[in-house]
Design an enzyme around this catalytic site. Structure first.
Site: not given
Length: 525
Positions: A77, A115, A159, A161
């Protein structure tokens, strides 16, 4: 009892096995995984009893995947995260998306889950996300993306995402229903190893019984109890009732405190520069309060609360000096022979060429190319995530959440002290005296970090904190993948598959004619 196999899957960028654990729980059978980090590979294999030989290796070298039903990938990422340089596909790591989509196109699974960090959906990355979705569509898939918070699906962690989910058959894409967030959330107290959660199970009632009705006050916190934040932020760049500043910790006069607040309240104004936070000169301070003297500013420098910064330089063009390529780029981006450091910090050309101002400018000064012309003052601690004196935030057990776990670890701590205050001033005073001064706080443990990500507390990780924090911080939250896997299975996409062969092929499989044709298109896929 032998589990029922409902589908097979390939686990790309597998990390320590967050996808693997969730898919195993939903009837999945892993036919191979791809990972290059040694610690991650060892951890993955130890916890899943997967032979290390089934590691397909570097995704950039995989030419063919085994036939499977579901492809998963937690694509690295850094190219899209706030912590990175935000260069997207200008960063080499962003090209791993091309390799992932190439393998999707080559292997044609029934469905996939990809993801990535939330930064991919930010406006600055709009074209990058559009590019990824277009390539997925060209690969023959009907896909959509969803922005989910792990806190909503069973872990006490904030979190956020992006999850891109796609199906080869549009019928199943239309049947996919995003799982609903859980009504009952898991709170931070439930995973603290040295705290009795029952003490705060009914925290709102406890506060009400002690102090009566407390009118909730406006707050920017992610978790509050009767208008009082459930964590304290150690920071000189922000303000709020639960913010601890360096002048709250160090011995300072009221006059010094007022000068600190003057900088805090004005440094983000555009009149003083183009950045989100700008240093102020003595003249700027005196325009805000004419009574301020230079020695008063300097006293805050001596205390380590302020720092001096050379804000701008004149460029000496009369010297016959041989310029390096980096120096040429810097000078070409300085109109009027004036170098303003903060203006260069946002320069895209310097970012792309990875030119370090902190390394290059001192060398230019040493050569006599730059002469300081304006001195300004800023807070010494200007990196928000670093906090103050090794502390970023301390979370109370009454908090709903813990912040996002990251690979580099953070300066975030927890305390098991419960603070019951009637107002904001008392809330802060009690914290400073009962928690901070008495050092009643600590880092989260390895077992707690596992629970915060949805792994079992006895999940096997290296003993070294930096190593296990890197692994757990880079992982996906298991309960989120579990919920998405259930939703995908419920579409019936895997019901039509009769061949769930578990034959595991290695990454050096011989290319088929189709693969040879696809290889030439890999760089544009």
């Amino acid at each position: 009892m032998k589990k029922e196999i409902k589908f097979s899957f390939i686990d790309l960028f597998s990390g320590i096995g967050g996808f693997r654990m969730a898919l195993d729980n939903n009837g999945g059978e892993c036919l191979g995984f791809s990972e290059i980090d040694k610690d991650a590979i060892e951890t993955y294999c130890r916890n899943s009893d997967e032979p290390i030989e089934n590691n397909l290796g570097d995704i950039r070298k995989i030419k063919q995947l085994p036939k499977h039903n579901l492809l998963t990938a937690g694509v690295p990422c850094q190219s899209w995260s706030i912590a990175g340089r935000n260069l997207g596909f200008d960063d080499d790591r962003g090209q791993l998306w091309n390799d992932t989509i190439f393998l999707l196109h080559q292997s044609k699974p029934d469905a996939f889950i990809f993801e990535n960090v939330k930064g991919l959906v930010d406006p600055r990355n709009k074209e990058a996300l559009k590019y990824i979705l277009e390539r997925i569509k060209e690969a023959g898939y009907h896909a959509n993306y969803y922005v989910l918070n792990s806190f909503d699906y069973g872990v006490p962690q904030n979190r956020v995402r992006i999850y891109i989910i796609g199906f080869k058959n549009k019928k199943f894409a239309n049947k996919f229903v995003l799982p609903k967030p859980l009504q009952k959330k898991i709170k931070l107290a439930s995973i603290l190893s040295d705290f009795n959660e029952q003490l705060i199970d009914k925290k709102e009632e406890v506060y009400k019984d002690l102090f009566g009705e407390i009118v909730p006050q406006k707050t920017m916190s992610l978790s509050t109890s009767n208008g009082l934040n459930d964590y304290f932020l150690f920071n000189d760049l922000r303000n709020g009732h639960s913010t601890i500043h360096s002048w709250d910790i160090l011995e300072t006069t009221e006059r010094q405190k007022s000068i600190c607040y003057l900088l805090l309240k004005n440094r983000r104004k555009s009149a003083y520069g183009n950045l989100d936070g700008n240093p102020l000169s003595l003249k700027h301070f005196q325009s805000l309060d004419p009574s301020i003297k230079k020695n008063e500013i300097e006293s805050l420098v001596d205390l380590g609360i302020f720092k001096k910064v050379n804000y701008s330089y004149s460029i000496n063009g009369n010297l016959d000096l041989e310029l390096t390529e980096n120096e040429k780029v810097i000078i070409n981006n300085c109109p009027g022979n004036i170098l303003i450091v903060d203006d260069l910090k946002t320069n895209r050309e310097l970012k792309l060429k990875k030119i370090s101002l902190s390394k290059t400018i001192p060398l230019m000064i040493e050569k006599g190319m730059l002469v300081p012309i304006e001195v300004r003052y800023d807070f010494k601690n200007t990196k928000i995530s670093t906090g103050l004196y090794g502390i970023n935030r301390i979370f109370l057990p009454t908090s709903n959440i813990f912040p996002t776990l990251v690979a580099s670890d953070t300066n975030d701590y927890v305390t098991t002290e419960v603070i019951r205050a009637k107002n904001q001033d008392e809330h802060k005073d009690l914290f400073i005296n009962e928690v901070f001064k008495n050092k009643n706080y600590r880092r989260i443990t390895k077992e707690e970090a596992c629970l915060i990500q949805g792994f079992p507390s006895d999940f096997l990780l290296p003993e070294n904190r930096a190593r296990w924090m890197k692994l757990i911080g880079n992982s996906v939250s298991v309960p989120v993948i579990d919920a998405l896997a259930k939703a995908i299975v419920e579409t019936g996409v895997f019901d039509i598959n009769s061949d769930l062969s578990s034959v595991k092929l290695k990454s050096n499989s011989v290319n088929t004619h189709e693969n040879q044709l696809l290889g030439s298109a890999r760089n544009v896929c």
